[in-house]
Each structure stands twice: as C-alpha cells, then as structure tokens.
Write a protein that holds these residues in place. Structure first.
Motif, PDB file in Angstrom:
ATOM      1  N   SER A  18       0.811  -1.214   0.000  1.00  0.00           N
ATOM      2  CA  SER A  18       0.000   0.000   0.000  1.00  0.00           C
ATOM      3  C   SER A  18       0.849   1.270   0.000  1.00  0.00           C
ATOM      4  CB  SER A  18      -0.958   0.003   1.197  1.00  0.00           C
ATOM      5  OG  SER A  18      -0.236  -0.052   2.402  1.00  0.00           O
ATOM      6  N   GLY A  56     -12.440  -1.801   1.331  1.00  0.00           N
ATOM      7  CA  GLY A  56     -11.381  -2.567   0.678  1.00  0.00           C
ATOM      8  C   GLY A  56     -11.042  -3.818   1.466  1.00  0.00           C
ATOM      9  N   SER A  57     -10.984  -3.680   2.788  1.00  0.00           N
ATOM     10  CA  SER A  57     -10.706  -4.836   3.646  1.00  0.00           C
ATOM     11  C   SER A  57     -11.899  -5.781   3.711  1.00  0.00           C
ATOM     12  CB  SER A  57     -10.356  -4.380   5.060  1.00  0.00           C
ATOM     13  OG  SER A  57      -9.156  -3.661   5.057  1.00  0.00           O
ATOM     14  N   GLU A  60     -12.369  -7.626   0.284  1.00  0.00           N
ATOM     15  CA  GLU A  60     -11.166  -8.138  -0.370  1.00  0.00           C
ATOM     16  C   GLU A  60     -11.356  -9.529  -0.962  1.00  0.00           C
ATOM     17  OE1 GLU A  60      -6.394  -8.595   0.477  1.00  0.00           O
ATOM     18  OE2 GLU A  60      -7.733  -8.116   2.126  1.00  0.00           O
ATOM     19  N   ASP A  61     -11.980 -10.439  -0.235  1.00  0.00           N
ATOM     20  CA  ASP A  61     -12.175 -11.801  -0.749  1.00  0.00           C
ATOM     21  C   ASP A  61     -13.052 -11.800  -1.996  1.00  0.00           C
ATOM     22  OD1 ASP A  61     -10.616 -12.855   1.247  1.00  0.00           O
ATOM     23  OD2 ASP A  61     -12.311 -13.379   2.539  1.00  0.00           O
ATOM     24  N   ILE A  63     -13.521  -9.306  -4.108  1.00  0.00           N
ATOM     25  CA  ILE A  63     -12.780  -8.659  -5.193  1.00  0.00           C
ATOM     26  C   ILE A  63     -11.795  -9.647  -5.805  1.00  0.00           C
ATOM     27  CG2 ILE A  63     -11.079  -6.851  -5.705  1.00  0.00           C
ATOM     28  CD1 ILE A  63     -12.548  -5.170  -3.503  1.00  0.00           C
ATOM     29  N   CYS A  64     -11.113 -10.416  -4.973  1.00  0.00           N
ATOM     30  CA  CYS A  64     -10.175 -11.427  -5.472  1.00  0.00           C
ATOM     31  C   CYS A  64     -10.902 -12.503  -6.273  1.00  0.00           C
ATOM     32  CB  CYS A  64      -9.400 -12.060  -4.323  1.00  0.00           C
ATOM     33  SG  CYS A  64      -8.211 -10.936  -3.572  1.00  0.00           S
TER      34      CYS A  64
END
Length: 91
Positions: A18, A56-57, A60-61, A63-64
């Motif tokens: 980051s 974002g946190s 995250e899964d 988005i991945c």
C-alpha cells in the motif's frame, strides 16, 4: 477492522504494497514526502480508517474472486513476509 498499535508500528519498519503508489509518486492519497516523513517518524501516522479502507478490507475476498473469474488467474493468500534481499520490503 483497523490496525492494532503493534501492526502500525511494524508497518513503520519498511514499505508494504500500500506504500508503493506513494513511493512512486502515483498515489492521489499520499505524496512521497508524506510517506518519507511518516516512515521516519517525523509526522504521526493517521490511524483513522476511511470508508475506502474499510470496504477494501471487508470486500477483499469478493474482489479477489471476481478478479480470478474475469482473468482466469488464481490468487492465493499468503502470510506477510519480508523479501530475502531487501529486509525493508514487505511482500
């Protein structure tokens, strides 16, 4: 979901993913000078979590998973580690 004080202190010891955008002058959120001063401990690091950081946190899964679906590439989570040749760079 924010970082613990220990995690904040550990992040101060090197550059993480980051930080790279700021280090390269590509971040719209933080400049090179701000990053430099934070890493040297000359200005306080904000522990305030923004909406973007939270989501974002939190997502995250998902988005991945979506990235993998669209690109056909697999993302695998790995624990944080330090580059063997550059102990200041977190991989």
């Amino acid at each position: 979901m924010g970082l613990t004080p220990e995690e904040v202190a550990e992040r101060q010891t090197g550059l993480g993913c980051s930080d790279i955008g700021a280090a390269l002058g590509l971040s719209r959120f933080k400049g090179r000078l701000q990053l430099y001063l934070e890493k040297r401990g000359e200005v306080p690091v904000s522990d305030e979590e923004t909406d973007a950081m939270y989501f974002g946190s939190a997502l995250e899964d998902e988005i991945c998973r979506y990235f993998s679906l669209v690109t056909g590439l697999k993302i695998r989570g790995t624990p944080k580690r330090v580059d063997k040749d550059r102990d200041w760079f977190f991989v």
